[in-house]
Design a protein around this motif. Sequence first.
Motif, PDB file in Angstrom:
ATOM      1  N   TYR A 309      25.330  47.886  38.773  1.00 44.30           N
ATOM      2  CA  TYR A 309      25.812  46.439  38.654  1.00 44.30           C
ATOM      3  C   TYR A 309      26.316  46.213  37.430  1.00 44.30           C
ATOM      4  N   ASN A 310      27.321  45.224  37.608  1.00 44.37           N
ATOM      5  CA  ASN A 310      28.500  44.770  36.879  1.00 44.37           C
ATOM      6  C   ASN A 310      29.122  43.566  36.708  1.00 44.37           C
ATOM      7  N   PRO A 311      28.494  42.292  37.084  1.00 46.45           N
ATOM      8  CA  PRO A 311      28.294  41.159  37.158  1.00 46.45           C
ATOM      9  C   PRO A 311      29.964  40.418  37.273  1.00 46.45           C
ATOM     10  N   LEU A 312      29.626  40.458  35.690  1.00 48.57           N
ATOM     11  CA  LEU A 312      31.386  39.964  35.060  1.00 48.57           C
ATOM     12  C   LEU A 312      32.105  40.862  35.698  1.00 48.57           C
ATOM     13  N   LEU A 313      32.734  42.135  35.610  1.00 43.38           N
ATOM     14  CA  LEU A 313      33.625  42.477  35.609  1.00 43.38           C
ATOM     15  C   LEU A 313      33.910  42.656  37.629  1.00 43.38           C
ATOM     16  N   HIS A 314      32.781  42.273  38.387  1.00 44.52           N
ATOM     17  CA  HIS A 314      32.709  42.079  40.002  1.00 44.52           C
ATOM     18  C   HIS A 314      33.367  41.033  39.962  1.00 44.52           C
ATOM     19  N   THR A 315      32.682  40.040  39.492  1.00 45.35           N
ATOM     20  CA  THR A 315      33.224  38.432  39.652  1.00 45.35           C
ATOM     21  C   THR A 315      34.553  38.625  39.302  1.00 45.35           C
ATOM     22  N   PHE A 316      34.526  38.960  37.984  1.00 44.02           N
ATOM     23  CA  PHE A 316      36.574  38.544  37.742  1.00 44.02           C
ATOM     24  C   PHE A 316      37.120  39.907  38.698  1.00 44.02           C
ATOM     25  N   LEU A 317      37.164  40.637  38.746  1.00 46.92           N
ATOM     26  CA  LEU A 317      38.089  41.289  40.104  1.00 46.92           C
ATOM     27  C   LEU A 317      37.485  40.713  41.474  1.00 46.92           C
ATOM     28  N   PHE A 318      37.442  40.216  41.674  1.00 49.09           N
ATOM     29  CA  PHE A 318      37.309  39.350  43.142  1.00 49.09           C
ATOM     30  C   PHE A 318      38.011  38.326  43.014  1.00 49.09           C
ATOM     31  N   PHE A 319      37.767  37.453  41.994  1.00 49.58           N
ATOM     32  CA  PHE A 319      39.065  36.284  42.302  1.00 49.58           C
ATOM     33  C   PHE A 319      40.322  36.995  41.609  1.00 49.58           C
ATOM     34  N   LEU A 320      40.466  37.927  40.493  1.00 47.67           N
ATOM     35  CA  LEU A 320      41.904  38.615  40.490  1.00 47.67           C
ATOM     36  C   LEU A 320      42.521  38.627  41.757  1.00 47.67           C
ATOM     37  N   ASN A 321      41.602  39.134  43.078  1.00 44.87           N
ATOM     38  CA  ASN A 321      41.690  39.640  43.806  1.00 44.87           C
ATOM     39  C   ASN A 321      42.517  38.645  44.974  1.00 44.87           C
ATOM     40  N   ILE A 322      41.653  37.766  44.552  1.00 43.84           N
ATOM     41  CA  ILE A 322      42.206  36.783  45.721  1.00 43.84           C
ATOM     42  C   ILE A 322      43.709  36.063  45.056  1.00 43.84           C
ATOM     43  N   VAL A 323      43.715  35.812  43.311  1.00 50.42           N
ATOM     44  CA  VAL A 323      44.952  34.790  43.106  1.00 50.42           C
ATOM     45  C   VAL A 323      46.070  35.897  43.473  1.00 50.42           C
ATOM     46  N   LEU A 324      45.667  37.612  43.562  1.00 53.26           N
ATOM     47  CA  LEU A 324      46.565  38.497  43.573  1.00 53.26           C
ATOM     48  C   LEU A 324      47.724  38.313  44.930  1.00 53.26           C
ATOM     49  N   CYS A 325      46.818  37.571  46.552  1.00 51.95           N
ATOM     50  CA  CYS A 325      46.951  37.978  47.424  1.00 51.95           C
ATOM     51  C   CYS A 325      48.189  36.715  46.855  1.00 51.95           C
ATOM     52  N   CYS A 326      47.413  35.924  46.155  1.00 48.40           N
ATOM     53  CA  CYS A 326      48.418  34.223  46.822  1.00 48.40           C
ATOM     54  C   CYS A 326      49.139  34.450  45.793  1.00 48.40           C
ATOM     55  N   LEU A 327      50.304  35.050  44.729  1.00 51.49           N
ATOM     56  CA  LEU A 327      50.845  35.676  44.453  1.00 51.49           C
ATOM     57  C   LEU A 327      52.196  36.291  45.355  1.00 51.49           C
ATOM     58  N   ILE A 328      51.485  37.070  45.616  1.00 52.16           N
ATOM     59  CA  ILE A 328      52.201  37.616  46.734  1.00 52.16           C
ATOM     60  C   ILE A 328      52.669  37.023  47.743  1.00 52.16           C
ATOM     61  N   TYR A 329      51.796  35.784  48.326  1.00 53.99           N
ATOM     62  CA  TYR A 329      52.340  34.480  49.366  1.00 53.99           C
ATOM     63  C   TYR A 329      53.146  33.593  48.570  1.00 53.99           C
ATOM     64  N   MET A 330      52.756  33.521  47.235  1.00 58.12           N
ATOM     65  CA  MET A 330      54.497  32.919  46.270  1.00 58.12           C
ATOM     66  C   MET A 330      55.615  33.176  46.400  1.00 58.12           C
ATOM     67  N   LEU A 331      55.534  34.940  45.674  1.00 56.40           N
ATOM     68  CA  LEU A 331      56.959  35.451  45.197  1.00 56.40           C
ATOM     69  C   LEU A 331      57.087  36.088  47.101  1.00 56.40           C
ATOM     70  N   LEU A 332      56.524  36.482  47.835  1.00 57.25           N
ATOM     71  CA  LEU A 332      57.615  36.747  48.792  1.00 57.25           C
ATOM     72  C   LEU A 332      58.526  35.814  49.712  1.00 57.25           C
ATOM     73  N   LYS A 333      57.900  34.081  49.075  1.00 55.76           N
ATOM     74  CA  LYS A 333      59.120  33.577  50.124  1.00 55.76           C
ATOM     75  C   LYS A 333      59.838  33.227  49.462  1.00 55.76           C
ATOM     76  N   ARG A 334      60.357  34.058  48.022  1.00 54.92           N
ATOM     77  CA  ARG A 334      61.829  33.664  47.488  1.00 54.92           C
ATOM     78  C   ARG A 334      62.185  34.713  47.602  1.00 54.92           C
ATOM     79  N   VAL A 335      61.807  36.187  48.190  1.00 59.91           N
ATOM     80  CA  VAL A 335      62.851  37.427  48.593  1.00 59.91           C
ATOM     81  C   VAL A 335      63.139  36.577  49.710  1.00 59.91           C
TER      82      VAL A 335
END
Length: 374
Positions: A309-335
């Motif tokens: 149980y660690n709601p702050l950490l888990h919430t942060f990691l969940f949304f960080l995951n989404i952000v990282l996936c979106c960053l991959i989408y954005m950055l890979l489009k420039r390769v």
Amino acid sequence: MIQNKKRIKIFDVAKGISIILMTMSRYPFLETYPTLISFQNVAIIFKMPTFIFISGYLLSDRLDFKSFFYHKVDGLIKPLIGFLFSLTLLNIILYLVTSDRIILHDILQYILNLPRSFFHGSFDVVNVSFWFITALFLGQICLKGFLVISNLKKPFNYLLLSIFFIVLLILNAIKTKFYWSEYIPSFFTYLFLGYGFKKISLRFFNGTSFFYNKKMILFPILFLISYVTLYELNFDVDLNLAGLHFNYHYLLILSLFGVFTIIYLCSFIEKIPILNSVLVYCSKASFFILAYHIFIKDVFSTMFDLETYNPLLHTFLFFLNIVLCCLIYMLLKRVTIVRLLFYPLKTIELKDIEIKLLKSKYISRIIPKEISLA
């Protein structure tokens, strides 16, 4: 090659919500939070149907079947192949970094999983979320085929339509797992309902303006009443398309109430600029989120405790995951060049070197004229 089509933002917002909800169930910490489990039990009714229904609503009438098929291969199957190879490489890297003892046999297993996946018609060993992309592709192809057959002005089309529905009934009965063909009937249903509602709304409800009508509030009311009533009567309301838990009567109706409820809520979310922009971007990056969120979760699991149980950490990691996936989408489009494998050609403003590559002797032979360069 890039096209500037006007996007219907309310649908992008809804698809963004849908894709985020789809990723939530992959986390081991879910069982730690009873409220989150309860929310998931309700959200599962509409989170996947929403994405499929909207995909049906947005299905193009402009293309003939052959052109439609090639565009879907370019937009879904080609990126899927790119995801398979990239995730295989990433999983090998993660293994090399995290393992105390590196064994060549284990590395070879990651590589051999690719040909095995194609042979067995399942990519679960690489990423269990890939079934959705394949099922969506097959469902859209079936819907387009159905529409083409329906428009034939010949008596023979009735025979073809009969065969079409017989095949759907067989697939629904035998539940063949080869390339997720078992999902075709349910996906076809939601895609057809989405496409059919578009035709009805254009004719009788002034198109997408229907979704901004104040009467849309009826749908969340109907959803809540239906859900509570079915639950109190001990009906099973655990609709789960991924688990093939679906029927063509009350669960279908309940999920449609849920779909329209989400779209209704999105008409308000659309007015919140930051939240609207985030969800629209998640919609654009939806298949990248599906492709990489499990790998990122696996990386997190080597660094953090995802079960205690660690709601702050888990919430942060969940949304960080989404952000990282979106960053991959954005950055890979420039390769340059590499991006050709991950994005539909129509969405990329091609550079000279990419145009030369696509027009080269060997590459041009495998690119259908329907999606090739002018």
